[in-house]
Structure formats: structure tokens, C-alpha cells
Design a protein around this motif. Structure first.
Motif, short mmCIF file in Angstrom:
data_model
loop_
_atom_site.label_atom_id
_atom_site.label_comp_id
_atom_site.label_asym_id
_atom_site.label_seq_id
_atom_site.Cartn_x
_atom_site.Cartn_y
_atom_site.Cartn_z
N UNK A 1 -14.26 -0.81 12.99
CA UNK A 1 -13.23 0.20 12.79
C UNK A 1 -12.41 -0.03 11.53
N UNK A 2 -12.10 -1.29 11.24
CA UNK A 2 -11.17 -1.61 10.15
C UNK A 2 -11.86 -2.04 8.85
N UNK A 3 -13.19 -2.00 8.82
CA UNK A 3 -13.91 -2.44 7.63
C UNK A 3 -13.90 -1.34 6.56
N UNK A 4 -13.06 -1.48 5.55
CA UNK A 4 -12.99 -0.55 4.43
C UNK A 4 -12.93 -1.35 3.14
N UNK A 5 -13.38 -0.78 2.01
CA UNK A 5 -13.30 -1.51 0.74
C UNK A 5 -11.85 -1.85 0.37
N UNK A 6 -11.66 -2.98 -0.29
CA UNK A 6 -10.32 -3.39 -0.69
C UNK A 6 -9.67 -2.36 -1.61
N UNK A 7 -10.48 -1.67 -2.41
CA UNK A 7 -9.94 -0.63 -3.29
C UNK A 7 -9.23 0.46 -2.49
N UNK A 8 -9.82 0.82 -1.36
CA UNK A 8 -9.23 1.85 -0.51
C UNK A 8 -7.93 1.35 0.11
N UNK A 9 -7.91 0.08 0.51
CA UNK A 9 -6.69 -0.50 1.06
C UNK A 9 -5.56 -0.45 0.04
N UNK A 10 -5.89 -0.81 -1.20
CA UNK A 10 -4.88 -0.82 -2.26
C UNK A 10 -4.37 0.60 -2.53
N UNK A 11 -5.29 1.56 -2.57
CA UNK A 11 -4.89 2.94 -2.83
C UNK A 11 -3.92 3.46 -1.78
N UNK A 12 -4.25 3.26 -0.52
CA UNK A 12 -3.36 3.72 0.54
C UNK A 12 -2.05 2.93 0.54
N UNK A 13 -2.14 1.64 0.24
CA UNK A 13 -0.92 0.83 0.18
C UNK A 13 0.04 1.32 -0.89
N UNK A 14 -0.50 1.65 -2.06
CA UNK A 14 0.35 2.13 -3.16
C UNK A 14 0.95 3.50 -2.84
N UNK A 15 0.14 4.39 -2.25
CA UNK A 15 0.65 5.71 -1.87
C UNK A 15 1.76 5.55 -0.83
N UNK A 16 1.53 4.69 0.14
CA UNK A 16 2.52 4.46 1.20
C UNK A 16 3.83 3.92 0.62
N UNK A 17 3.74 2.89 -0.23
CA UNK A 17 4.95 2.31 -0.80
C UNK A 17 5.67 3.30 -1.71
N UNK A 18 4.90 4.05 -2.50
CA UNK A 18 5.51 5.03 -3.39
C UNK A 18 6.23 6.12 -2.64
N UNK A 19 5.59 6.66 -1.60
CA UNK A 19 6.21 7.73 -0.81
C UNK A 19 7.44 7.20 -0.07
N UNK A 20 7.35 5.98 0.45
CA UNK A 20 8.50 5.39 1.14
C UNK A 20 9.67 5.20 0.19
N UNK A 21 9.40 4.73 -1.02
CA UNK A 21 10.47 4.51 -2.00
C UNK A 21 11.14 5.82 -2.39
#
Length: 239
Positions: free
Chosen positions: A200-220
Motif C-alpha cells: 500500500x505504501x510503496x511509492x517512489x521517493x520523488x512522489x513522496x517529496x512532491x506531496x511533501x512540498x505541496x503539503x508544506x507549501x499549502x500549510x504555510x
């Protein structure tokens, strides 16, 4: 407007009846306390947030129910088909705060153009609503988004939830905290090597980084706008 028409086109009559009926009940309930126009604006922003989830789920081929509203608890869509992987879950989760934030910005700029404190207050509710939903603990949107990094992120979100509960105690927050408790326990016992978790949780690290940056940016952005609009409302100064 075209986007809203497309979203409505995806809803069947029965779904529209359910959504419209529960929206009306919510508007009446909020109007008793905050007035009719604020109630209509707030419920409208809730609707746009939920339709973000709905549209994203339909885009991924998931069968979902129409938004349902309960006064003072918010709204949600029912997932009849569960996401096949964590990336799909994150995609559906982030669409709500993203579209909801765009709507809140629309109301904010409308308020500036018309010098309307009512519209400014409605935009504040939109910014705060979407910011709250980004707390990194499931079942909130933030928990479903950050799960793409690791469900253990929920262990960081739990103290934030408790702090908010003490800072702004409310029955709705208490219910959310109760719903989050089993998910926090799940994060505590999370085994990344378990076969079902790897699938379920196996995704490329690139995808993790992309979602992480979008999440942090939107939260900020939402944190800045929530603070900014709150200061405008409490200062008493003209726009």
C-alpha cells in the motif's frame, strides 16, 4: 462557474437531494448563531472543499457518495471504493484543501474589492477550516496526505490535536480527536516491513517529496492567511 457545473453534472439527482438537503439544514443551524449570509458563505466554502475530494476521487475512478453535511461537525464524502494505494489516497485528500483554499482566496479578494467585513470573516473561516484539516493526523486530510511519507507522521499530529483541543475546546474537536485515536494507535504499531503495508505504501521517493512540498507549501500559505485575516478583523482598521 464552469468547474462547479461540471462537478454538479457528476452528481445524480438522489445525491443532489441528499447534499442540498443537508446543506440547507446546516445553513439554518449556522444562521441562528452567525446570521444568514455568513451561514450561506461558510457552508458554500465547505461544499467547495468537499467537491474537491469528490472530483479527485471520480478522476481516479473511485465510487464515492455525494457530500453530506452535519451542523457544527462539518461535511464529508463517503468512499464506496477505497484507494488502492497511498498515492491515490493522498491525491484525493489534498484536493479538498487545495480547492477550498482557492475558494477562500476568491472570497478574500472579493472582500477587499467591496470593503466587506462579512466577506472577510467568511474568507477567514475558509482559511482556518482548510488549515485545520491539514493537521497531520488521520482521519483529517493532512493525515491522509502525510501518510504517503509515513503513517508515523500521525504521532507528530496527535500532540497538535491535543493542544488545539485545550486551546479551543469544542464538541466537534473532541469527536475528531476520538476518531483520530485509533489511527494514532495504528501509527504506533506500524510495521513498514509487513507485506500489506509495503504493497500500500510503496511509492517512489520523488512522489513522496512532491506531496511533501505541496503539503508544506499549502500549510504555510493557509497559516499566513489565517493570521493575516484574523489581524485585519480584530484591528478594526479599514482595509
Amino acid at each position: 462557474m464552469k468547474l462547479l457545473l461540471l462537478l454538479f453534472a457528476g452528481l445524480k439527482f438522489g445525491k443532489l437531494f441528499t447534499t442540498g438537503g443537508t446543506m440547507l439544514v446546516s445553513v439554518v443551524a449556522y444562521a441562528w448563531i452567525f446570521g444568514w449570509w455568513y451561514a450561506v458563505g461558510f457552508v458554500g466554502l465547505l461544499f467547495i472543499h468537499e467537491m474537491g475530494h469528490y472530483a479527485a476521487a471520480r478522476q481516479r475512478g473511485l465510487d464515492v457518495g455525494a457530500p453530506t453535511f452535519i451542523p457544527f461537525l462539518g461535511a464529508w464524502i463517503t468512499m464506496k471504493d477505497m484507494p488502492a494505494d497511498v498515492e491515490t489516497e493522498a491525491h484525493v485528500a489534498i484536493a479538498g484543501p487545495f480547492l477550498g483554499s482557492i475558494a477562500a482566496f476568491g472570497v478574500y479578494f472579493w472582500a477587499l474589492q467591496t470593503d466587506s467585513r462579512l466577506l472577510l470573516a467568511i474568507s477567514y473561516s475558509g482559511f482556518f477550516l482548510n488549515l485545520f484539516n491539514l493537521l497531520p493526523v488521520s482521519p483529517l486530510d493532512g493525515g491522509r496526505i502525510t501518510a504517503i511519507i509515513s503513517p508515523r507522521v500521525w504521532l507528530l499530529g496527535a500532540p497538535l490535536m491535543v493542544a488545539l483541543l485545550f486551546y479551543r475546546p469544542s464538541p466537534a474537536l473532541f469527536i475528531v480527536a476520538l476518531l483520530a485515536a485509533p489511527q494514532v494507535w495504528k501509527a504506533w504499531n506500524y510495521d513498514p516491513n509487513a507485506e500489506e503495508n509495503r504493497a500500500y505504501y510503496d511509492v517512489p521517493n520523488k512522489v513522496r517529496v512532491e506531496y511533501g512540498l505541496i503539503y508544506l507549501g499549502l500549510t504555510a500559505v493557509l497559516a499566513i492567511m489565517t493570521y493575516h485575516v484574523h489581524e485585519m478583523l480584530t484591528s478594526g482598521r479599514p482595509f
